[in-house]
Motif scaffolding. Structure first.
Motif, mmCIF file in Angstrom:
data_model
loop_
_atom_site.group_PDB
_atom_site.id
_atom_site.type_symbol
_atom_site.label_atom_id
_atom_site.label_comp_id
_atom_site.label_asym_id
_atom_site.label_seq_id
_atom_site.Cartn_x
_atom_site.Cartn_y
_atom_site.Cartn_z
ATOM 1 N N GLU A 101 0.858 -1.183 0.000
ATOM 2 C CA GLU A 101 0.000 0.000 0.000
ATOM 3 C C GLU A 101 0.890 1.228 0.000
ATOM 4 O O GLU A 101 1.724 1.399 0.887
ATOM 5 N N ARG A 144 -6.498 1.947 0.585
ATOM 6 C CA ARG A 144 -6.406 3.046 -0.372
ATOM 7 C C ARG A 144 -6.496 2.528 -1.806
ATOM 8 O O ARG A 144 -5.844 1.564 -2.171
ATOM 9 N N GLU A 151 1.369 5.468 -2.215
ATOM 10 C CA GLU A 151 0.645 6.589 -2.813
ATOM 11 C C GLU A 151 -0.012 6.227 -4.144
ATOM 12 O O GLU A 151 -0.867 6.971 -4.650
#
Length: 217
Positions: free
Chosen positions: A5, A35, A7
């Motif tokens: 995980e 995310r 950006e």
């Protein structure tokens, strides 16, 4: 199993042939708070790579694949004929269908070789899908003749030459990448008839990696 995980979103990577089911069920629940976008990379006769924007879609896909863990893929190429009016035809391919032609830079030409009775790649456009993924070497995997991929995708070429009209379809194929591993590549293609510079019958193929109406798993 590997989970990353950052950006760029969330990536889940695992092998279908030896899954840890409890871990996969846990991941399916955990994705609901992770995310996005979500990248699912799983191995079954080659690496599949899927992108899902929503967490629910990604979680549902993981649960679906859990049920497919014992499926043995016996084909390395899947081809589906799709209506030319399909709503998701990429613009490059739509122009090829409407104009019955394709720019040389974005396409690949194949000519019929009489002695071998096979189609051979005669030209690779610098902006074609093959050039972007494998380069312009005629020895790269998609350009070799005789293997299952070549036999499957070239079957329609003679039909296109006889009909004199563009052919549109979807392809999902397991191919050897430049790194040497096997990856599943989904793409849409248009095949149009052309006259080669030597006067021999030939076809021009324009493709784009895209979502297809094929789901091996």
């Amino acid at each position: 199993m590997k989970i990353l995980e950052d950006e760029h979103g969330t990536t889940v990577r695992w092998g279908m042939f030896s899954p840890n089911w409890s871990s996969l069920y846990f991941v399916a629940e955990w994705l609901l708070s992770a995310r996005g976008p979500f990248h699912l990379q799983y191995y079954s006769a080659g690496w599949f790579n899927e992108r899902h924007e929503g967490c629910w879609a990604a979680a549902d896909r993981v649960r679906h694949l859990i049920q497919k863990s014992d499926v043995q893929l016996v084909q390395s190429v899947y081809i589906a004929t799709v209506p030319k009016t399909h709503r998701d035809v990429p613009s490059l391919l739509r122009r090829a269908i409407n104009e019955s032609r394709a720019d040389e830079d974005c396409s690949v030409d194949c000519t019929y070789d009489v002695p071998s009775r096979r189609f051979r790649v005669a030209r690779i456009g610098p902006q074609s899908t093959i050039a972007k993924l494998w380069g312009v070497s005629p020895g790269c995997y998609p350009c070799r003749i005789g293997h299952a991929y070549d036999q499957a995708v070239s079957q329609v070429y003679s039909q296109v030459m006889r009909a004199g009209e563009p052919h549109y379809d979807h392809v999902y194929a397991a191919m050897v990448s430049t790194r040497g591993d096997v990856v599943w590549v989904p793409y849409q293609r248009v095949v149009v008839p052309i006259e080669s510079g030597t006067g021999r019958k030939a076809v021009r193929i324009v493709t784009e990696v895209s979502r297809v109406e094929i789901s091996p798993l």
